[in-house]
Every structure is written in structure tokens, then in C-alpha cells.
Design a protein around this motif. Structure first.
Motif, mmCIF file in Angstrom:
data_model
loop_
_atom_site.group_PDB
_atom_site.id
_atom_site.type_symbol
_atom_site.label_atom_id
_atom_site.label_comp_id
_atom_site.label_asym_id
_atom_site.label_seq_id
_atom_site.Cartn_x
_atom_site.Cartn_y
_atom_site.Cartn_z
ATOM 1 N N ALA A 611 23.582 38.943 40.623
ATOM 2 C CA ALA A 611 24.427 39.968 40.002
ATOM 3 C C ALA A 611 24.928 40.959 41.039
ATOM 4 C CB ALA A 611 23.646 40.687 38.897
ATOM 5 N N ALA A 612 24.071 41.334 41.972
ATOM 6 C CA ALA A 612 24.471 42.301 42.993
ATOM 7 C C ALA A 612 25.654 41.797 43.810
ATOM 8 C CB ALA A 612 23.280 42.598 43.907
ATOM 9 N N ALA A 613 25.683 40.504 44.058
ATOM 10 C CA ALA A 613 26.782 39.949 44.854
ATOM 11 C C ALA A 613 28.124 40.152 44.184
ATOM 12 C CB ALA A 613 26.524 38.454 45.091
ATOM 13 N N THR A 614 28.149 40.135 42.878
ATOM 14 C CA THR A 614 29.436 40.297 42.176
ATOM 15 C C THR A 614 29.945 41.721 42.269
ATOM 16 O OG1 THR A 614 28.535 40.885 39.996
ATOM 17 C CG2 THR A 614 28.645 38.543 40.542
ATOM 18 N N HIS A 615 29.038 42.656 42.526
ATOM 19 C CA HIS A 615 29.440 44.065 42.610
ATOM 20 C C HIS A 615 29.618 44.525 44.056
ATOM 21 C CE1 HIS A 615 28.804 45.044 38.314
ATOM 22 N NE2 HIS A 615 27.782 44.193 38.361
ATOM 23 N N TRP A 616 28.685 44.129 44.941
ATOM 24 C CA TRP A 616 28.688 44.631 46.308
ATOM 25 C C TRP A 616 29.518 43.788 47.273
ATOM 26 C CZ3 TRP A 616 26.872 49.329 47.113
ATOM 27 C CH2 TRP A 616 25.909 49.849 46.229
ATOM 28 N N HIS A 617 29.765 42.535 46.949
ATOM 29 C CA HIS A 617 30.467 41.655 47.899
ATOM 30 C C HIS A 617 31.463 40.761 47.139
ATOM 31 C CE1 HIS A 617 31.406 39.471 51.419
ATOM 32 N NE2 HIS A 617 30.535 38.462 51.275
ATOM 33 N N PRO A 618 32.427 41.372 46.454
ATOM 34 C CA PRO A 618 33.385 40.567 45.684
ATOM 35 C C PRO A 618 34.211 39.622 46.546
ATOM 36 C CG PRO A 618 34.067 42.874 45.766
ATOM 37 C CD PRO A 618 32.673 42.818 46.307
ATOM 38 N N ALA A 619 34.419 39.974 47.824
ATOM 39 C CA ALA A 619 35.199 39.073 48.691
ATOM 40 C C ALA A 619 34.460 37.773 48.955
ATOM 41 C CB ALA A 619 35.530 39.765 50.008
ATOM 42 N N GLY A 620 33.157 37.780 48.768
ATOM 43 C CA GLY A 620 32.389 36.573 49.023
ATOM 44 C C GLY A 620 32.223 35.681 47.814
ATOM 45 N N LEU A 621 32.840 36.036 46.694
ATOM 46 C CA LEU A 621 32.705 35.229 45.483
ATOM 47 C C LEU A 621 33.533 33.957 45.597
ATOM 48 C CD1 LEU A 621 32.987 37.994 42.722
ATOM 49 C CD2 LEU A 621 30.906 36.890 43.563
ATOM 50 N N PRO A 622 33.103 32.912 44.917
ATOM 51 C CA PRO A 622 33.920 31.684 44.893
ATOM 52 C C PRO A 622 35.328 31.993 44.399
ATOM 53 C CG PRO A 622 31.762 31.290 43.913
ATOM 54 C CD PRO A 622 31.868 32.771 44.138
ATOM 55 N N ASN A 623 36.287 31.198 44.855
ATOM 56 C CA ASN A 623 37.682 31.402 44.478
ATOM 57 C C ASN A 623 37.837 31.404 42.954
ATOM 58 O OD1 ASN A 623 38.480 31.533 47.124
ATOM 59 N ND2 ASN A 623 38.968 29.352 47.265
ATOM 60 N N GLY A 624 38.631 32.355 42.473
ATOM 61 C CA GLY A 624 38.951 32.393 41.053
ATOM 62 C C GLY A 624 38.035 33.270 40.218
ATOM 63 N N LEU A 625 36.946 33.759 40.824
ATOM 64 C CA LEU A 625 36.009 34.601 40.071
ATOM 65 C C LEU A 625 36.331 36.077 40.287
ATOM 66 C CD1 LEU A 625 32.456 33.005 40.336
ATOM 67 C CD2 LEU A 625 34.154 32.793 38.518
ATOM 68 N N GLU A 626 36.331 36.835 39.201
ATOM 69 C CA GLU A 626 36.574 38.266 39.294
ATOM 70 C C GLU A 626 35.272 38.988 39.633
ATOM 71 O OE1 GLU A 626 38.085 39.377 35.517
ATOM 72 O OE2 GLU A 626 40.054 38.425 35.810
ATOM 73 N N PRO A 627 35.381 40.145 40.255
ATOM 74 C CA PRO A 627 34.181 40.938 40.541
ATOM 75 C C PRO A 627 33.503 41.383 39.240
ATOM 76 C CG PRO A 627 36.054 41.713 41.824
ATOM 77 C CD PRO A 627 36.594 40.753 40.810
ATOM 78 N N GLY A 628 32.220 41.677 39.359
ATOM 79 C CA GLY A 628 31.480 42.214 38.230
ATOM 80 C C GLY A 628 31.028 41.151 37.254
ATOM 81 N N LEU A 629 30.145 41.571 36.335
ATOM 82 C CA LEU A 629 29.613 40.689 35.300
ATOM 83 C C LEU A 629 29.675 41.423 33.970
ATOM 84 C CD1 LEU A 629 26.511 39.191 37.149
ATOM 85 C CD2 LEU A 629 28.423 37.861 36.224
ATOM 86 N N ARG A 630 30.789 41.292 33.336
ATOM 87 C CA ARG A 630 30.971 41.883 32.007
ATOM 88 C C ARG A 630 31.822 40.953 31.178
ATOM 89 N NH1 ARG A 630 34.476 44.681 28.738
ATOM 90 N NH2 ARG A 630 33.541 46.297 27.406
#
Length: 801
Positions: A611-630
Motif C-alpha cells: 500500500a505504501a508504494a502506491t502513495h510514496w512511489h507512484p512513478a514506480g507503479l506498473p503501467n496503467g495503475l493510478e496512485p493510491g488505493l481507494r
């Protein structure tokens, strides 16, 4: 750890809500002080059931030290539009009387002061000049040409009349071997939650907008009606539900006129206002179920098959038709066949206004009145045809292989095996033993009786069923209405903590616990790790017109929204964890707080880290995924469509089933009823939490027991209210309630992911009919009416009733 089946759902998880409640940390509406400068409201109420208001002199009240202002109905009405209704009658309904009062307890003036004590003192200084008018409180008498007229613009007290026909009822009655008839009066009954109404209203001038904090339960379809009355667009009316509500049982739906009144007064006086209803006000002027004068005819062939029904319903709605009425009249309409396969019936609905408090939702709304007629008719037919009451019901049940079942008036019964439920009730009650004991008692001259009642419990309402009050032509002109949307939001913050937001505004049912169980299963966590927020906020949260706490919608519809939102969050977690672990998302499982590789439990990451990765490192998310978990899921079952041109409507998503059996003995010297045996068997599909389900069954039984034996909001012939305290409106205590044997079996519903059905109203709907049937059997009389008080039963025993 979850249970043997590796899921939390289905386990008797202790209620997560109870720690705050039992420790005194739960916050109710009277605990809130959301804005500074709050002033307190007291309401002057009419002592007359019907009178013209000639003059209100509030000068002395204005002069009392600490009084901020006094507003009358005339001044408030100038700032409001009337509250709308589904019934097309020219009735202007304001939350406060304008030119005349129409029931005892109707507000006529509003006093605002620095505290409630001063506001109450100021009420005594207001002088009102009334011109008393004749009153009418009886629904039959209200139809007389010389009856007192409540609304001159209508020209009569009959404000709604519609008839319906399904199949060929005339043919069924013409060819019937036996026709049984019953006429009865059903009393006016209410619920008495431990917490009464409460609201805090604030008007802000720049921009012009209203905020109202309250224990309003919904349905939030009333929010646009409130905004319209306040003459603002919907986004300028913010409603906030209190974090906790001390019970409701439907009653708090009728809080909304007071919310409108306080909001308008806040604007006029320039300060936020708070009003907490006292118990006397609640009994006298809040809301209740309708008292009715109903009739039923039931046609049977020589084998005891029910071939036709005729319902004639005369409903006393009180002084106004208050939205969402006539919901209580039409809630059971699409299921007018009950649990039986009869295809031919006619319904005649008449609504009359009288000088009583307007009616509203009450636990099982419409169900107790409906089942009292249908199940009393089944027992009377069994007696006339000399068929065992259990046998005649079994003979007429919808067969188990007929589900899903298309009922004549449009209800779509999802699943069931009614005979199995009857068998279980007979077994748990030892029915054969009861019959032997009844025979022995009668041989000794004792009054011993047995009663049955069986029924379906609709849950997850279609908002459209209320539009049956309109003709098909009127509906077409007004535009379509359908659906019963649910909204649930699941969020993971940067620490991985999970928060769930519900739109079901519970009032003690335990929705938060079950929601936590569902999300815990979906995300591989423990229920106590999930925070569930139920304080709905129309400005800052997700909601729909169908949001609210009514019609058992949680287990029928809301759970699917929770699952949908959880599944989407889980899929995103698996995708991110798979990327971080360099495996496919399909190889990731969420268990014990970790996202791990299936089959390799030591290889994984904590869900908090993912979960932290989606908030602190959005540039590192797989292509097509938005930041955050909501994720906010909104869904409405496709089944819930608008009524068709034949007045058929799928009125609910699920239909639970229950079968109650009671045995009673009556003391002929006093009229006292002793409950010898009471068995209640339920099919609610999959049981999500056994502890919560048992609590709901026992609570519903307590409501039905009180309605059967004690409760009646009574008025005298002149419209004076006679039930203004618990001395005059007795409710059952724990010591009054008899032993209750509960049985469960399951026919899973195909309507949602868990196979569950809504529940909570069933026993409140059937218990009055069951006990009436048992008393009728004990006394060998058909003229049984509620409540079955000592005096009424004694008179029945003595033959003087």
C-alpha cells in the motif's frame, strides 16, 4: 485465524461496535457540537387535534432574558416550499402549522434560546388564540360526508384510492367451494428507540448553504425533497449522520421535516440551532405505523387450495401524507400472495387523512398489517374446512422446485423451500405433543390454543414500488423511477490501514462488524484491523438516493457493493505485489496481512508495504495503475426495474422466509395470556454472523410481542392523545418476553455474492398474527383484534367483547 472454511464471513465474530457503546465513548447526536455558537430549540405544540390559529402573541417570550428569537408557522412558511408527496392530492405540508393545526402535538412555534431550559420557559409565555374545530380520528368515520374536513383544497378526507387486479379473482370466487371473510381494526403502533430525534442545523451565507447533523436514517431520496423545500440546489444542502444512533426501527425517517424547519430557522435567526426531542414529544408527535380498518376474503376449493384473495385496505395516514408514504401501504403489494402460489387476487387501497400524527416507517412497515389479514384467513379456513393449519399451509406453499418464482404482482422470489421450514418449526415445537396437550387441557376446561403464521420477508427495496400509488399514465408522465443503489468505499492509507465507508446508516444492527468481516476476507486481514465508518456525509462521502437504513437492504444489496470495492482493491494490490516480486498477479494471494506467492508462503510482502508504494512511489507503479488505493463501488440490482403497465413491479431483491408457531394458555379469570411455546424458524440464506442474526430475530420478536399484547397509540373520539407516557403506552421489557426457540436453515439466494437475504423485520411482522391465531384457537372465536390486553381478552372470554 479465520474459521475452518478459512473465511471470517459466517463466523460469530463479536460486534466491533460494542466496545465504544459499552464504555460510553460512542458519540450520538446530542454529544455533537460541530460548530460554535449553537443555540437551543424548544417547540410549542398544539393541545388541540383540530383548530384554526387566530393569533399568536409571543411578545413576552421575546423579552425573556436568554431568548434569541421566536418563529411562528406563518413566518417559517414564508421561507419554505411545501414538502412533496407521492400522492397527487392538493395538500400543503409544512413542518410547522401555518393557519390551522391538524393533530395534537403539531408544532406551531419555535423558540430559540441560549439553553434548552430558557427555551422551555419561554414556551409558557406564548399565548395562542385557537378556534377549535370538530375532529375526526376514525378512518371509517373520516369517509362520512359530514366528517370534519382536514384539507379544504382536497374536498374530502379520502386522499388516495387505487384498485388492482391480478389473474382472475372474480372467477376464483365464483367457483370457490368455500369463502372465508374477516374484518378487523389494526391499532396504531410505534417503535420507541432509546434515543429520540435530534438535529443540529447551520446556515452559512457566503455561499448560501445548509449543513444539518442528525440521526436521520434515510432513505436519502428525501434529501432532494428537503433541498426543494429550502429552495436551494441539492449541493447546497449537506446532511451528516451522527457516528452512532440509538435505535430507529424506521421511526427516524420522519425526522426530516424537523430538519427542514431547523435549517430555515437557522437562516432566519443567523445562528446554528440544536433540537433534541424529549420522550413525550416522541410518543405524541414523531411517527407511527398506521391504524387501519381492513377486510379480506379468501376463496378455497374443496381440497383446501387457496384460489383467490380480495384485500380491502382502509389506511389512516394521519393529518398529512408524509414522504416516503404511502411506502408502508405498498411495500408488501408485489408479494400479496405471501408464501402461497395463489395467482388471482384483487387489492383496494384507500388512504384517508384524520386528526392524528402523520404515519411513517415502522419496523416491518406494512408487513404486520398485511400478515394479520392473510394468516388469520388461513387459520380460519383451516377451521372451516377442518384441515390442520399446518397441512393447509403446506398444501398451498410455492413448491421448492418453482424458484425463482414470478409472483402475480411482480415480486421475484429468489429462493426458498417453505415446506422444510414448516417441518423444522413442527419438530422444534413438538407439534404433535402440543396438540395432545391442547386436547388434554380442553378436556379439563382450560383455554389452550395453537397458532401458525408463515410469510416472506422482502429486503432491498426497489424505490419504484412507491410509484404504484400513481396510475401507469401518471407514472409515464412523471418519468421513470427504479433501482435500489448501494455504495461502499474501501481505502488503504500510506500505512496500509483499511477504512470502509458505508451508506447504510445503521442504528445498532452491527453493519460495521459484518462489513469488516467481508473486507478482512477479501484483503487477508483480521476484522479488528478494519475501520468501518457509518457516519454518512453527503458532501464528503459517496451516497445515492437509496442510501439509508431501511428494508433490510444491507444483507441484500450493500454487501455486494462492499465485495465489489474490496475485490478491486485486492486486484490492484496483487498487481503491484506481483510487479514487486516479479511474478504474475495471478500468483499472488492475500493472507495473514501479506501479499505472498501462492504455495510459497515465506515469499511475500506486507500489505502495508504494498500500500505504501502506491502513495510514496507512484512513478514506480506498473503501467496503467493510478496512485493510491481507494475504490467506491456503486451498484443497483438489474432486477429492480420500474413498474410495468399492468402494475407489476419487482419490489425487492431478496425474499427470506419464516414460519412461527405459538402455543398459549389463557387464564379465564384475568384474561392473561401465558406463552407456553414459541418457535421461530428463518431462512435468510447464508448467515453472515450468527450472533448478530440472533440479536435481530430476538429484537424483532420483542417488537412483534409488544404489538400483539400491549401497544396502542390511542386517541379519544375527540382526537385527544391518550398515550403520552410509558404508563399509557406500555412496551415489553426483558422480563415480559417468553422463551423463544429459533431455528435456521438455508436456501442460498442467487441475488448476491454471499447468497444472503435481508432479515430483521420478519418476527415483528408475523408475531402479532401468530399470537392472534393462537388466542383465536384457544377461545374458538374469529373476532380477534390487537392489542390482546388483559381487559380485551377477559371480555372475549366472558363473551362481552
Amino acid at each position: 485465524m479465520a474459521g475452518a472454511n478459512d473465511t471470517w464471513v459466517g463466523q460469530a465474530v463479536p460486534r466491533l461496535e460494542d466496545a465504544a457503546l459499552l464504555s460510553g465513548h460512542a458519540r450520538f447526536i446530542d454529544d455533537l457540537a460541530p460548530v460554535p455558537g449553537i443555540r437551543h430549540v424548544a417547540l410549542l405544540r398544539s393541545p388541540y387535534p383540530h383548530a384554526r390559529i387566530k393569533k399568536i402573541d409571543a411578545a413576552a417570550a421575546h423579552e425573556l432574558d436568554g431568548v434569541v428569537g421566536v418563529l411562528t408557522g406563518a413566518s417559517l412558511a414564508a421561507a419554505l416550499d411545501p414538502l412533496a408527496s407521492a400522492v397527487r392530492a392538493p395538500i400543503e405540508y409544512f413542518p410547522i402549522a401555518v393557519d390551522k393545526v391538524r393533530y395534537v402535538g403539531e408544532p406551531i412555534a419555535l423558540v430559540v434560546a441560549v439553553d434548552r431550559y430558557i427555551a422551555e420557559d419561554a414556551l409558557d409565555l406564548i399565548e395562542v388564540d385557537y378556534e377549535p374545530l370538530p375532529a375526526v380520528v376514525d378512518p371509517v368515520a373520516a369517509l362520512n360526508q359530514d366528517a370534519a374536513l382536514l384539507h379544504e383544497a382536497v374536498g374530502a378526507n379520502l386522499v388516495h384510492h387505487r384498485t388492482f387486479r391480478y389473474g382472475d379473482p372474480d372467477q376464483a370466487f365464483e367457483t370457490a367451494e368455500t369463502v372465508v371473510e374477516l374484518k378487523w381494526r389494526y391499532p396504531r403502533q410505534s417503535s420507541t428507540p432509546i434515543e429520540t430525534y435530534g438535529a443540529i442545523a447551520q446556515f452559512e451565507a457566503s455561499p448560501e448553504r445548509y449543513t444539518i447533523w442528525s440521526n436521520f436514517q434515510g432513505p436519502f431520496i428525501l434529501q432532494p425533497l428537503m433541498a426543494r423545500a429550502l429552495r436551494v440546489p441539492g449541493n447546497r444542502l449537506r446532511l451528516v449522520a451522527a457516528p452512532n444512533s440509538g435505535g430507529s426501527f424506521g421511526i427516524k425517517q420522519a425526522l426530516y421535516p424537523y430538519m427542514v424547519m431547523l435549517a430555515a430557522a437557522s437562516r432566519m435567526l443567523g445562528c446554528p440551532l440544536k433540537w433534541i426531542e424529549d420522550r413525550g414529544e416522541h410518543l405524541m408527535a414523531s411517527s407511527s405505523a398506521a391504524d387501519r380498518a381492513d377486510e379480506i376474503e379468501a376463496a378455497f376449493d374443496r381440497d383446501g387450495m387457496l384460489t383467490g384473495l380480495r384485500f380491502r385496505n382502509l389506511v389512516n395516514v394521519g393529518a398529512y401524507v408524509r414522504a416516503p408514504e404511502p411506502a408502508s401501504v405498498y411495500r408488501m403489494h408485489a408479494a400479496s400472495n405471501g408464501c402461497y402460489r395463489v395467482r388471482n387476487f384483487a387489492v383496494d387501497n384507500r388512504l384517508v387523512v384524520t386528526n392524528k400524527t402523520p404515519i411513517g416507517l415502522n419496523r416491518g412497515y406494512g408487513g404486520p398489517q398485511f400478515y394479520f389479514g392473510l394468516e388469520r384467513a388461513m387459520d380460519k379456513a383451516a377451521k372451516v374446512l377442518e384441515i390442520d393449519p399446518a397441512v393447509i399451509r403446506r398444501r398451498n406453499f410455492i413448491p421448492a422446485d418453482a424458484f425463482p418464482y414470478d409472483a402475480p404482482a411482480g415480486a421475484q422470489y429468489d429462493s426458498g423451500d417453505y415446506g422444510k421450514g414448516l417441518d423444522l418449526a413442527i419438530e422444534l415445537a413438538d407439534y404433535e405433543g402440543l396438540k395432545a396437550r391442547r386436547a388434554a387441557a380442553r378436556a379439563e376446561g382450560r383455554l389452550f390454543g395453537i397458532g401458525f403464521a408463515c410469510g416472506v420477508e422482502p429486503s432491498g427495496s426497489n424505490m419504484a414500488y412507491v410509484t404504484l400509488a400513481q396510475t401507469p399514465e401518471e407514472r409515464a408522465k412523471a418519468g421513470g423511477r427504479s433501482g435500489g443503489a448501494a455504495v461502499a468505499t474501501v481505502t488503504l492509507d500510506p500505512s496500509g490501514a483499511v477504512t470502509v465507508q458505508l451508506d447504510s446508516t445503521p442504528a445498532g444492527q452491527g453493519h460495521g462488524t459484518v462489513a469488516a468481516q467481508i473486507v478482512a476476507d477479501g484483503l487477508g486481514l483480521r476484522p479488528e484491523e478494519i475501520q468501518v465508518v457509518t457516519a454518512l456525509d453527503t458532501q464528503n462521502g459517496d451516497w445515492s438516493l437509496a442510501s439509508g437504513n431501511y428494508s433490510n437492504r444491507f444483507s441484500a444489496i450493500v454487501i455486494d457493493a462492499i465485495v465489489e470495492s474490496t475485490d478491486r482493491i485486492a486486484a490492484k494490490l496483487k498487481t503491484i505485489a506481483g510487479d514487486m516480486l516479479e511474478v504474475a498477479a495471478a500468483d499472488i494471494e492475500l493472507r495473514e496481512g501479506r501479499a505472498r506467492i501462492a504455495g510459497v508462503p515465506d515469499e511475500g510482502l506486507s500489505i502495508a508495504r504494498v500500500a505504501a508504494a502506491t502513495h510514496w512511489h507512484p512513478a514506480g507503479l506498473p503501467n496503467g495503475l493510478e496512485p493510491g488505493l481507494r475504490d467506491a463501488a456503486t451498484l443497483s440490482p438489474d432486477l429492480l426495474d420500474a413498474p410495468d403497465e399492468s402494475d407489476r413491479v419487482a419490489s425487492a431483491v431478496t425474499f427470506g422466509y419464516l414460519c412461527d408457531l405459538a402455543a398459549v394458555e389463557i387464564d379465564p379469570r384475568t384474561g392473561q395470556i401465558r406463552i407456553d411455546t414459541y418457535v421461530s424458524v428463518h431462512d435468510i440464506g447464508r448467515v453472515l454472523n450468527p450472533t448478530i442474526v440472533e440479536g435481530q430475530v430476538r429484537g424483532g420478536f420483542a417488537h412483534g410481542f409488544g404489538a400483539a399484547l400491549m401497544e396502542d397509540l390511542s386517541y379519544d373520539a375527540d382526537g385527544n392523545f391518550l398515550s403520552g407516557s410509558f404508563a399509557d403506552y406500555p412496551c415489553p421489557t426483558a422480563a415480559d418476553l417468553p422463551s423463544l426457540t429459533i431455528g435456521h436453515y438455508e436456501t442460498p439466494s442467487p441475488a448476491n455474492r454471499f447468497g444472503s437475504k435481508g432479515m430483521g423485520d420478519g418476527s415483528s411482522m408475523l408475531t402479532p398474527a401468530v399470537l392472534a391465531n393462537a388466542v383465536a384457537d384457544a377461545l374458538d372465536r374469529d373476532d380477534i383484534e390487537l392489542p390482546l390486553t388483559l381487559d380485551r381478552v377477559w371480555r372475549l372470554v366472558k363473551g362481552t367483547a
